[in-house]
Write a protein that holds these residues in place. Sequence first.
Motif: not given
Length: 327
Positions: A231-242, A279-287
């Motif tokens: 999930p932490l890696r997913f957060s990183t990938y999500l940030g890159i895609v965003t 929303a992306v930031q909140l998801i990442v912070l939540g994880i």
Amino acid sequence: MSKDSISIVVSAYNEEGNVEALYKELKKVLKETNVKDYEIIYVDDGSSDKTHAKCQALQKKDKHVKIVHLKRNFGHEIAMTAGMDYALSEAVIFMDADLQHPPLYIKQMVEAWQEGYEIVLTRRVDNVDTSAFYKFCAKSFYKILNLLSDTKIPEKTPDFRLIDRKYIDFLKNFNEQDRLFRGLLSWIMPNDKVKVLDFVAPQRHAGESKYNFRKSLQLAINSIIQFSVKPLRFSTYLGIVTAFVAGLLGLYVIGEHFILHKPTPGYATIMVTMIFLGAVQLIVLGIIGEYIGKIHMEVKKRPLYMADYETQEEVKKVVRNGSEKDI
């Protein structure tokens, strides 16, 4: 090592209508096995009904009945841990008190163990007490869990299992506050010494299931976080895609303004972009917060539970914190 003694650990939380019926079924099936000694350990997980009193009534007439009375409701995983800590036999069978883990399979489990299998699992091929929607959610849960987890956990394998003493002693070394026995067992499981028995779970004998949607969701989150950092890696990938999408959107706005000379009002675009990024930031912070929260709880090194261990002879107060001791 001889294989002629077993401990049966029964997790019970508000199961006053089931403990006696289960006891009768266990006594029947134990007579059909060739074990010389056994103990039935009821783990009362801080019940608020008459579960503890029902267990004590059984203990008065049968010395094989032991009770681990937790001082409050610590949860199913900790209840199994407490029972495991006080099991003395050469193999331990774990089961729930609601009779949805049919005792008649204990004979097959013991036979498989005596044939050389060190771990005997069960696989629930059907559950007549659950809806199609619940079964769909359970199947989806395992798919998501195994997609995100580094430790693969078999689907439809409940906490109805037999574990040899060698692995019981090893499992005692784990001290996580939030634990998932299925995951821990999968992590240490030998591929060539495992037997799987299929069964159909009948309806509960009495009472209602204690696992509501909130508890099931919390179990799902804990399961993923305990066995993976994906999930932490997913957060990183999500940030890159965003960031990539935001860059493309910026190039489009620049091109529209300076090349096409057709600037459009940007209020709606700005609002949508801000909401999306927020929303992306909140998801990442939540994880990240989930992982930090788990670290916060684990570093405290609090005892896993406090309980009374009751036999016909005595009541012993104990606390479990890596090892047991009198208090």
